[in-house]
Design a protein around this motif. Structure first.
Motif, mmCIF file in Angstrom:
data_model
loop_
_atom_site.group_PDB
_atom_site.id
_atom_site.type_symbol
_atom_site.label_atom_id
_atom_site.label_comp_id
_atom_site.label_asym_id
_atom_site.label_seq_id
_atom_site.Cartn_x
_atom_site.Cartn_y
_atom_site.Cartn_z
ATOM 1 N N UNK A 1 0.834 -1.206 0.000
ATOM 2 C CA UNK A 1 0.000 0.000 0.000
ATOM 3 C C UNK A 1 0.869 1.256 0.000
ATOM 4 N N UNK A 2 0.509 2.178 -0.906
ATOM 5 C CA UNK A 2 1.194 3.463 -1.018
ATOM 6 C C UNK A 2 0.199 4.591 -0.749
ATOM 7 N N UNK A 3 0.688 5.808 -0.561
ATOM 8 C CA UNK A 3 -0.248 6.935 -0.372
ATOM 9 C C UNK A 3 -1.223 7.090 -1.528
ATOM 10 N N UNK A 4 -0.778 6.709 -2.748
ATOM 11 C CA UNK A 4 -1.637 6.873 -3.926
ATOM 12 C C UNK A 4 -2.485 5.641 -4.233
ATOM 13 N N UNK A 5 -2.415 4.601 -3.397
ATOM 14 C CA UNK A 5 -3.229 3.400 -3.626
ATOM 15 C C UNK A 5 -4.705 3.717 -3.411
ATOM 16 N N UNK A 6 -5.526 3.258 -4.332
ATOM 17 C CA UNK A 6 -6.962 3.532 -4.226
ATOM 18 C C UNK A 6 -7.813 2.265 -4.236
ATOM 19 N N UNK A 7 -7.355 1.203 -4.938
ATOM 20 C CA UNK A 7 -8.194 0.021 -5.160
ATOM 21 C C UNK A 7 -7.417 -1.260 -4.881
ATOM 22 N N UNK A 8 -8.096 -2.237 -4.269
ATOM 23 C CA UNK A 8 -7.629 -3.626 -4.235
ATOM 24 C C UNK A 8 -8.550 -4.412 -5.153
ATOM 25 N N UNK A 9 -7.949 -5.172 -6.077
ATOM 26 C CA UNK A 9 -8.724 -5.910 -7.073
ATOM 27 C C UNK A 9 -8.349 -7.384 -7.012
ATOM 28 N N UNK A 10 -9.363 -8.252 -7.148
ATOM 29 C CA UNK A 10 -9.073 -9.693 -7.156
ATOM 30 C C UNK A 10 -10.212 -10.457 -7.818
ATOM 31 N N UNK A 11 -9.854 -11.629 -8.350
ATOM 32 C CA UNK A 11 -10.824 -12.636 -8.789
ATOM 33 C C UNK A 11 -10.764 -13.779 -7.787
ATOM 34 N N UNK B 1 -10.923 -2.008 4.343
ATOM 35 C CA UNK B 1 -11.598 -1.107 5.291
ATOM 36 C C UNK B 1 -10.585 -0.416 6.190
ATOM 37 N N UNK B 2 -9.594 -1.152 6.662
ATOM 38 C CA UNK B 2 -8.572 -0.591 7.561
ATOM 39 C C UNK B 2 -7.833 0.566 6.905
ATOM 40 N N UNK B 3 -7.572 0.439 5.603
ATOM 41 C CA UNK B 3 -6.776 1.453 4.907
ATOM 42 C C UNK B 3 -7.617 2.359 4.010
ATOM 43 N N UNK B 4 -8.927 2.293 4.173
ATOM 44 C CA UNK B 4 -9.852 3.153 3.433
ATOM 45 C C UNK B 4 -9.650 3.017 1.925
ATOM 46 N N UNK B 5 -9.547 1.760 1.458
ATOM 47 C CA UNK B 5 -9.405 1.469 0.042
ATOM 48 C C UNK B 5 -10.685 0.840 -0.493
ATOM 49 N N UNK B 6 -10.888 0.914 -1.796
ATOM 50 C CA UNK B 6 -12.038 0.277 -2.426
ATOM 51 C C UNK B 6 -11.673 -1.152 -2.795
ATOM 52 N N UNK B 7 -12.532 -2.099 -2.438
ATOM 53 C CA UNK B 7 -12.325 -3.505 -2.789
ATOM 54 C C UNK B 7 -13.245 -3.873 -3.947
ATOM 55 N N UNK B 8 -12.646 -4.258 -5.067
ATOM 56 C CA UNK B 8 -13.400 -4.625 -6.275
ATOM 57 C C UNK B 8 -13.132 -6.098 -6.560
ATOM 58 N N UNK B 9 -14.191 -6.894 -6.639
ATOM 59 C CA UNK B 9 -14.060 -8.340 -6.829
ATOM 60 C C UNK B 9 -14.715 -8.772 -8.137
ATOM 61 N N UNK B 10 -13.945 -9.497 -8.946
ATOM 62 C CA UNK B 10 -14.487 -10.154 -10.135
ATOM 63 C C UNK B 10 -15.051 -11.498 -9.679
ATOM 64 N N UNK B 11 -16.386 -11.603 -9.727
ATOM 65 C CA UNK B 11 -17.098 -12.768 -9.183
ATOM 66 C C UNK B 11 -17.580 -13.708 -10.288
ATOM 67 N N UNK B 12 -16.922 -13.636 -11.442
ATOM 68 C CA UNK B 12 -17.383 -14.346 -12.639
ATOM 69 C C UNK B 12 -17.504 -15.854 -12.433
ATOM 70 N N UNK B 13 -16.474 -16.487 -11.845
ATOM 71 C CA UNK B 13 -16.478 -17.943 -11.714
ATOM 72 C C UNK B 13 -17.531 -18.438 -10.726
ATOM 73 N N UNK B 14 -17.899 -17.611 -9.760
ATOM 74 C CA UNK B 14 -18.818 -18.069 -8.710
ATOM 75 C C UNK B 14 -20.275 -17.730 -9.001
ATOM 76 N N UNK B 15 -20.509 -16.614 -9.682
ATOM 77 C CA UNK B 15 -21.854 -16.070 -9.911
ATOM 78 C C UNK B 15 -22.489 -15.653 -8.588
#
Length: 387
Positions: free
Chosen positions: A140-150, A170-184
């Motif tokens: 995590x850097x000062x300019x980090x905004x998003x955590x992304x994962x599948x 949540x701890x670092x006030x970042x947006x969590x974006x999840x690709x949920x394609x395989x699970x639906x």
């Protein structure tokens, strides 16, 4: 309506004066207004109504409403493809000089987005390995905004702990974006574990029959509002026809997924007995490294099984050529079983080093288990493995 199957079947667009039982196709590019004042109020967004089908359409709105309810989200927007959903969502959230942290095991086109296209706008990224979630905070850097994962990942079928990702975000006030394609939405709901936005390639299991392309992002009303404003101006909207098909497909998603998962587990169990197959991965196999996490956050294991064939790329190609029933295709989530050799197809543009870093061996095979008789699927795989 709270139960998944009822939401899938009974969430419908408002009936017209014809009192149709099945929602009609709204194949129109635009809509008319009663008078100048209604036009003014509509464009000023003082009145909620359809203006232009690039913005909203009854068919796309119905599809989005279903997915949002299934995922426990407030709102959503539908896209022409899964990748347009990924790009438009991240392009909305990220500004020049921003930084994104992503699991290294992502779809090949998503990897290209991070490595080839976002750098043009000075958007940087850092990767973490799927078994090194504990190292995310060090990235995590000062300019980090998003955590992304599948999760499950494509094509290795690894599982990431959504609850832990949500805690870190949540701890670092970042947006969590999840690709949920395989699970639906039927098998997994990332928002329950802290995700801010959930993305689907509706082309896959949501359609389920290999017919149309589509994508969707759902989440909080505030974030979706920003994605909507970006998308109505850049134009990646889902077509009404495809939205109608996908909404109809959702009516049978639960029934289809139950059989997909039942078949996939049997295929995975069979592959574990084969000498020519190794490192078999399926989320609900007890041998899966993240089995306990999968059981915690997934209803069933999905329809994707991966394994490795000794002999690398050539062995993988020979195996693919020996198949008779299973389809050779780069798609997944179809009624028909599809077998893919990622190192020579979907992930062929990655270097050997990038493949290894993403956990993709040259002999890795991905099986999208379909709805045929599982005995016939297993017979075909067995013949190809042993000949």
């Amino acid at each position: 309506m709270e139960n998944f199957e009822t939401i899938a079947v009974r969430t419908q667009a408002e009936r017209t004066g014809f009192q149709e039982h099945s929602v009609p196709l709204y194949l129109t590019s635009s809509y008319v207004f009663e008078d100048a004042e209604e036009m003014r109020a509509s464009f000023a967004e003082e009145k909620e109504r359809n203006i232009y089908s690039r913005f909203t359409n009854p068919n796309t709105s119905e599809f989005v409403e279903k997915i949002a309810k299934m995922e426990g989200a407030e709102a959503g927007y539908a896209f022409a493809t899964g990748m347009s959903a990924v790009f438009s969502t991240l392009a909305t959230l990220l500004d020049s000089d921003d930084h994104i942290i992503s699991a290294r095991a992502v779809f090949g086109s998503t990897h290209s987005l991070f490595t080839k296209f976002f750098p043009k706008w000075n958007i940087s990224h850092s990767y973490f390995n799927v078994n090194e979630v504990d190292k995310i905070e060090s990235l995590i850097k000062p300019e980090t905004k998003v955590i992304f994962a599948e999760t499950p990942t494509n094509p290795g079928v690894d599982i990431l702990d959504l609850e832990e990702l949500g805690r870190i975000a949540k701890k670092h006030d970042l947006l969590l974006v999840i690709d949920n394609c395989f699970a639906t939405p039927y098998l997994q709901n990332p928002i329950k574990f802290g995700a801010d936005l959930v993305i689907h390639s509706a082309t896959k299991l949501i359609d389920g029959q290999g017919r149309v392309l589509g994508g969707v992002t759902v989440g909080s009303g505030e974030l979706i509002r920003e994605i909507y404003l970006f998308s109505r101006n850049t134009g990646p909207a889902l077509s009404p026809f495809n939205a109608w098909v996908l909404s109809k497909s959702l009516e049978t998603l639960a029934v289809r997924l139950d059989r997909h998962c039942e078949n996939a587990l049997k295929v995975a169990e069979f592959l574990e007995t084969e000498n020519n197959a190794e490192n078999v991965k399926y989320p609900f196999l007890k041998s899966h490294p993240q089995y306990e996490i999968a059981k915690k956050q997934m209803k069933q294991g999905g329809n994707i099984v991966s394994f490795e064939i000794r002999g690398g790329i050539e062995a993988g190609r020979k195996f693919i050529d020996k198949l008779e029933l299973c389809s050779r295709s780069a798609n997944l989530g179809d009624t028909r079983t599809i077998v893919t050799h990622p190192a020579s197809t979907t992930h062929s543009k990655l270097s050997k080093e990038e493949l290894a870093a993403a956990g993709i061996s040259e002999g890795l095979v991905r099986v999208s288990v379909g709805l045929e008789s599982v005995e016939d699927i297993i017979k075909d795989l067995k013949n190809a493995l042993n000949n």
